[in-house]
Structure formats: C-alpha cells, structure tokens
Design a protein around this motif. Structure first.
Motif, PDB file in Angstrom:
ATOM      1  N   GLY A  42       0.729  -1.279   0.216  1.00  8.68           N
ATOM      2  CA  GLY A  42       0.024  -0.097  -0.215  1.00  8.68           C
ATOM      3  C   GLY A  42       0.577   1.110   0.053  1.00  8.68           C
ATOM      4  O   GLY A  42       1.780   0.879  -0.609  1.00  8.68           O
ATOM      5  N   ILE A  43       0.595   1.967   0.158  1.00  8.64           N
ATOM      6  CA  ILE A  43       1.163   3.621   0.209  1.00  8.64           C
ATOM      7  C   ILE A  43       2.566   4.238   1.223  1.00  8.64           C
ATOM      8  O   ILE A  43       3.490   4.394   0.829  1.00  8.64           O
ATOM      9  N   HIS A  44       2.020   3.558   2.580  1.00 12.92           N
ATOM     10  CA  HIS A  44       3.109   4.109   3.440  1.00 12.92           C
ATOM     11  C   HIS A  44       3.791   2.399   2.812  1.00 12.92           C
ATOM     12  O   HIS A  44       5.506   2.739   3.470  1.00 12.92           O
ATOM     13  N   GLY A  45       3.966   1.356   2.268  1.00  8.28           N
ATOM     14  CA  GLY A  45       4.643   0.413   2.639  1.00  8.28           C
ATOM     15  C   GLY A  45       5.763   1.080   0.845  1.00  8.28           C
ATOM     16  O   GLY A  45       7.402   0.742   1.395  1.00  8.28           O
ATOM     17  N   ALA A  46       4.938   1.464  -0.111  1.00  7.84           N
ATOM     18  CA  ALA A  46       6.054   1.949  -0.876  1.00  7.84           C
ATOM     19  C   ALA A  46       6.973   3.481  -0.627  1.00  7.84           C
ATOM     20  O   ALA A  46       7.555   3.587  -1.222  1.00  7.84           O
ATOM     21  N   GLY A  47       5.916   3.802   0.301  1.00  5.89           N
ATOM     22  CA  GLY A  47       6.641   4.925   1.000  1.00  5.89           C
ATOM     23  C   GLY A  47       7.849   4.602   1.422  1.00  5.89           C
ATOM     24  O   GLY A  47       8.850   5.292   1.374  1.00  5.89           O
ATOM     25  N   VAL A  48       7.429   3.788   2.005  1.00  5.92           N
ATOM     26  CA  VAL A  48       8.944   2.569   3.356  1.00  5.92           C
ATOM     27  C   VAL A  48      10.398   2.772   2.321  1.00  5.92           C
ATOM     28  O   VAL A  48      11.185   2.887   2.275  1.00  5.92           O
ATOM     29  N   LEU A  49       9.709   1.827   1.261  1.00  3.23           N
ATOM     30  CA  LEU A  49      10.196   1.341  -0.335  1.00  3.23           C
ATOM     31  C   LEU A  49      11.334   2.879  -0.970  1.00  3.23           C
ATOM     32  O   LEU A  49      12.363   2.386  -0.651  1.00  3.23           O
ATOM     33  N   GLN A  50      10.344   3.652  -0.781  1.00  2.00           N
ATOM     34  CA  GLN A  50      11.029   4.582  -1.754  1.00  2.00           C
ATOM     35  C   GLN A  50      11.965   5.446  -0.827  1.00  2.00           C
ATOM     36  O   GLN A  50      13.182   5.493  -1.269  1.00  2.00           O
ATOM     37  N   ALA A  51      11.716   5.619   0.725  1.00  2.07           N
ATOM     38  CA  ALA A  51      12.825   6.196   1.308  1.00  2.07           C
ATOM     39  C   ALA A  51      14.105   5.669   2.073  1.00  2.07           C
ATOM     40  O   ALA A  51      14.613   6.006   2.016  1.00  2.07           O
ATOM     41  N   ALA A  52      13.894   4.083   1.671  1.00  2.22           N
ATOM     42  CA  ALA A  52      15.265   2.848   2.494  1.00  2.22           C
ATOM     43  C   ALA A  52      16.378   3.641   1.029  1.00  2.22           C
ATOM     44  O   ALA A  52      16.973   2.907   1.274  1.00  2.22           O
ATOM     45  N   ALA A  53      15.311   3.204  -0.160  1.00  5.96           N
ATOM     46  CA  ALA A  53      16.343   3.450  -1.534  1.00  5.96           C
ATOM     47  C   ALA A  53      17.470   4.831  -1.847  1.00  5.96           C
ATOM     48  O   ALA A  53      18.141   4.485  -1.783  1.00  5.96           O
ATOM     49  N   ALA A  54      16.023   6.009  -0.993  1.00  4.18           N
ATOM     50  CA  ALA A  54      16.868   7.157  -1.553  1.00  4.18           C
ATOM     51  C   ALA A  54      17.769   7.389  -0.584  1.00  4.18           C
ATOM     52  O   ALA A  54      18.912   8.034  -0.557  1.00  4.18           O
ATOM     53  N   ALA A  55      17.893   6.620   1.215  1.00  2.00           N
ATOM     54  CA  ALA A  55      18.336   6.587   1.347  1.00  2.00           C
ATOM     55  C   ALA A  55      19.647   5.739   1.629  1.00  2.00           C
ATOM     56  O   ALA A  55      21.394   5.785   2.517  1.00  2.00           O
ATOM     57  N   GLY A  56      19.690   5.693   0.144  1.00  2.00           N
ATOM     58  CA  GLY A  56      21.383   4.291   0.145  1.00  2.00           C
ATOM     59  C   GLY A  56      21.075   3.111   0.188  1.00  2.00           C
ATOM     60  O   GLY A  56      21.860   2.013   0.684  1.00  2.00           O
ATOM     61  N   TYR A  57      19.779   2.794   0.811  1.00  2.00           N
ATOM     62  CA  TYR A  57      19.385   0.933   1.809  1.00  2.00           C
ATOM     63  C   TYR A  57      19.317   0.251   0.482  1.00  2.00           C
ATOM     64  O   TYR A  57      18.427   0.705  -0.283  1.00  2.00           O
ATOM     65  N   SER A  58      19.492  -1.214   0.816  1.00  3.39           N
ATOM     66  CA  SER A  58      18.842  -2.093   0.111  1.00  3.39           C
ATOM     67  C   SER A  58      18.164  -2.123   1.160  1.00  3.39           C
ATOM     68  O   SER A  58      17.598  -2.486   1.956  1.00  3.39           O
ATOM     69  N   ALA A  59      16.383  -2.567  -0.099  1.00  2.02           N
ATOM     70  CA  ALA A  59      14.952  -2.921   0.591  1.00  2.02           C
ATOM     71  C   ALA A  59      14.150  -4.068  -1.026  1.00  2.02           C
ATOM     72  O   ALA A  59      14.692  -3.733  -1.792  1.00  2.02           O
ATOM     73  N   LEU A  60      13.726  -4.588  -0.508  1.00  2.00           N
ATOM     74  CA  LEU A  60      12.918  -5.054  -0.799  1.00  2.00           C
ATOM     75  C   LEU A  60      10.834  -5.122   0.632  1.00  2.00           C
ATOM     76  O   LEU A  60      11.001  -4.951   1.494  1.00  2.00           O
ATOM     77  N   LEU A  61      10.488  -4.868  -1.020  1.00  2.00           N
ATOM     78  CA  LEU A  61       8.344  -5.302  -0.321  1.00  2.00           C
ATOM     79  C   LEU A  61       7.881  -6.589  -0.944  1.00  2.00           C
ATOM     80  O   LEU A  61       8.600  -6.981  -1.912  1.00  2.00           O
ATOM     81  N   ILE A  62       7.249  -7.250   0.207  1.00  4.01           N
ATOM     82  CA  ILE A  62       6.535  -8.351  -0.583  1.00  4.01           C
ATOM     83  C   ILE A  62       5.313  -7.653   0.108  1.00  4.01           C
ATOM     84  O   ILE A  62       5.064  -7.028   0.733  1.00  4.01           O
ATOM     85  N   GLU A  63       4.650  -7.919  -1.451  1.00  2.00           N
ATOM     86  CA  GLU A  63       2.881  -7.754  -1.147  1.00  2.00           C
ATOM     87  C   GLU A  63       3.012  -9.066  -2.278  1.00  2.00           C
ATOM     88  O   GLU A  63       3.576  -9.376  -3.101  1.00  2.00           O
ATOM     89  N   LYS A  64       1.307  -9.688  -1.580  1.00  2.00           N
ATOM     90  CA  LYS A  64       1.396 -10.642  -1.578  1.00  2.00           C
ATOM     91  C   LYS A  64       0.154 -11.021  -2.966  1.00  2.00           C
ATOM     92  O   LYS A  64       0.087 -11.854  -3.619  1.00  2.00           O
ATOM     93  N   THR A  65      -0.745  -9.667  -3.711  1.00  5.49           N
ATOM     94  CA  THR A  65      -1.499  -9.771  -4.618  1.00  5.49           C
ATOM     95  C   THR A  65      -1.115  -8.449  -5.698  1.00  5.49           C
ATOM     96  O   THR A  65      -0.284  -8.747  -7.181  1.00  5.49           O
TER      97      THR A  65
END
Length: 393
Positions: free
Chosen positions: A12-35
C-alpha cells in the motif's frame, strides 16, 4: 540467503513510501506484496491529498499542519498525479456549522498552511450558485469555497514504487509473507513466491500491511507487542452523472457526518461511511445500508439525483481504516499514525498502524529516523521531497 537492509511487508502507500525512503537513503530494500500494489485500502480511499480541515474540530493541529505541508510537497513533486481543486461547503438553515464557524476554521487552516496561495478561501456569490452542478438552493444561506487536492490513490502508490525501483529497490509480487524469526541483530524473513518457499535476511522488518498488520505481527517469533486497534469500514459509491464545478463537502442529512461528493473520471463519487468491522480484511465489501446512506446524501443536495437507486450505482468499493481501539466514534479518534517497535534501541521490527494517504511521505521519513540506529552508514542517493513522481508506465 540474500541480505537486505530493510524488508517491507505490504504494497500500500505506506509500504511504498518506506521502500522509496529506504532506497533514497542508500539502503537495500525489498517490498513483499501478496497480490498487487494498492490492492487494499490504498485503492479504496476518498482519493484526496487534503490538509485535514475537519481535524481542526478535534484539536489535531499538528496533523493539520503536517497535512498542509505534505499537500504542498505533493503539488510540487507529483503534478501529474495531484491536482488542486475547488471545494464547496454549502450552508443551509439547518447546517450544524454556521458560515462564521467555517470561516474561522478556514482562517486557522490558512494560518497553519503559512497563508500559502492554495489556502485562500471565500464565499461564492449568490449569482454564481446556478453554476454549482444543480446544488439544492432551497434554504441555502451561503456557499463557502476553499481548495484542497485530489489524486488517484492507486496510481500514486504505483508511482512511488516506480520511483523506488529506479533507485535500486526490489519488489517480490505476488509473494505471501509467512513469518519472521528475530535474532540479536536482525530478522530472517520467510515468504512464498508462487509455489516456492523463500527466505531472506533483513536488518529491519517493516510491517506496513494495513488492516492485515496485526496478523503479520502475530507471525513474528519470539512474540512482539501488537497495539489494540479497531478496523473501520469506509464505503464509496460511483454514480453515472458528473459534478464538474468541484468537490462538495457536505453534512449527511441523517447524522451530520462529513461526506464528500466529487468528480471521478466523468462520474460522481460519494463517500465515505464509518462502520465498525470485525470480519476478515479480505472480505470487506459495501453494505446495502451504507449505499443507501450515501444515496441519501446525493438525493438531499442534488435534485437531479432524487430518482437514483442502488441499481444506478456503477461502482462500489469499501476499504478499512486502522484506528486506535476506543469506545468513541471513529470521527472523534486520532488519525495520527501509530508506530511500534520490538525494542527501544536498535529495533528489528517496526509496525505502521493507521495513517492517512496524505501523510505517507512524512510517515516514511519518521520510520527511517526510528530505525536509523539499526542500519549502517550509507551514501544517500536522493531526498524524497525532491523526487519527481510521474504517472506509472
């Protein structure tokens, strides 16, 4: 086993936001979404990036200030997706809030927004009332006009993920989170991708599963704190007639609740309701009584809609809000996002409960602050308030 700095559950929007924020901060990030991205609440909202005018009544001034700031950022970085629109508040003889109360509230709204041009407000002259989509004028005393913003919530969510992917983030979808095991310095995350069981390691796991967040938290071992929350259903209906002048912010004729009547892809969308929900999150659906409630709003304020029945509804959808557990009505509860961690220092798990569409970027920034002690130094790639969000391709 692949190692990530941050693994997020929920697209959802909050998971998407954290994924973007983590990547923007230089971290490796994975989002798991069931559908699919924005498959739950983030495609079933009122589609508004708004400053939270109604939260002034409950004294949530910090939330209003943050919302107005985030609205301004959206208008700058997501111009393809977020559009400022006129909002109209009609005041009748029996309307609970009088014109002076609304103008006082809008003055406070403008103050909290720094008297930006987008916070200007005024009264629609009587000679212009005929241009307001056939709005009922019997007993009408004033029409107050201000501005807020509208978006396509699902497209916005996909645009944020698209931005994150361009910064090196990864997405596993469809993929079902099945559990996590805590170690002294991180988390082992288990999920299924198709028929294949998968595992990865993370320094921090972010639970951004929305209405499913308590269930995700319950699969983590050893057990962690899960806050007491309620699920509240909000239903919207779409009618095959367009309002064109702007968005109408009206009171329900039955209980005085705030309801929006708004243009939506050439039709009219009306919402929302607040119905306690105790079922399975996957099974939420509009109730007949909710549809009748929203139709009553349409009939009351627009004479051209008086003949409409449930058979005229072209689309209906229901989403779930996550609110702090309480005995008071949903309207009176705080809309502040609840953040929980498994421990006070160097958290391995952070849970996001509740929150508003407008505040996704601010919430993601706060998440990154809360987990910073658990992450190694990395060179920053970008700032999320500068990343331009484009319509998904």
């Amino acid at each position: 086993m692949k190692q990530y700095d941050v693994v997020i559950v929920g697209g959802g929007i909050h998971g998407a936001g954290v994924l973007q924020a983590a990547a923007a901060a230089g971290y490796s990030a994975l989002l798991i979404e069931k559908t699919a991205l924005a498959n739950g609440t983030s495609s079933r909202s009122s589609k508004l990036i708004h400053g939270g005018l109604r939260y002034l009544e409950s004294g949530q001034f910090a939330l209003v200030r943050e919302s107005l700031r985030e609205r301004a950022i959206h208008l700058r970085i997501a111009a393809e997706l977020v559009e400022l629109k006129p909002f109209f508040i009609p005041v009748y003889r029996d309307t609970r809030r009088r014109p002076w109360q609304l103008k006082l509230g809008l003055w406070m709204y403008a103050l909290l927004g720094g008297f930006d041009a987008s916070t200007r407000f005024g009264t629609v002259p009587k000679r212009e009332w005929p241009s307001l989509d056939g709005l009922e004028t019997q007993g009408l005393q004033a029409v107050v006009r201000y501005h807020d913003a509208q978006t396509d919530d699902a497209e916005l969510t996909r645009a944020v993920v698209q931005s994150a992917l361009s910064l090196g983030a990864e997405v596993a979808m469809p993929a079902s989170f099945t559990g996590a095991t805590l170690s002294p310095d991180g988390v082992t995350v288990a999920y299924r991708s198709g028929d294949s069981p998968e595992e990865c390691a993370a320094r921090v796991l972010i639970n951004a599963a929305g209405p499913w967040a308590p269930r995700v938290a319950a699969t983590i071992q050893p057990g962690i704190f899960i806050p007491a929350v309620d699920l509240v259903q909000g239903t919207h209906i779409v009618l095959p007639f367009a309002v064109a002048a702007g968005i109408y912010y009206v009171e329900s004729p039955t209980d005085g609740r705030a309801v929006f009547v708004m243009p939506w892809y050439g039709e009219t969308m009306i919402g929302t309701t607040e119905t306690p929900y105790r079922g399975e999150p996957d099974e939420v659906h509009p109730l007949p009584e909710e549809e009748e409630y929203l139709l009553a709003v349409a009939r009351h304020y627009f004479p051209a809609f008086k003949h409409l029945t449930r058979e005229h509804i072209t689309r209906r959808f229901a989403g779930l809000r996550v609110l702090p557990a309480a005995n008071e009505t949903a309207f009176d509860r705080s809309r502040e996002t609840i953040f929980t961690t498994d421990r006070d220092t160097k958290p391995r798990v952070l849970g996001i409960y509740g929150g508003k569409l407008t505040g996704w970027r601010a919430a993601a920034s706060l998440v990154m602050e809360r987990i910073s002690a658990s992450l190694p130094p990395r060179p920053r790639r970008a700032a999320t308030d500068q990343l331009i969000l484009r319509r998904p391709t």
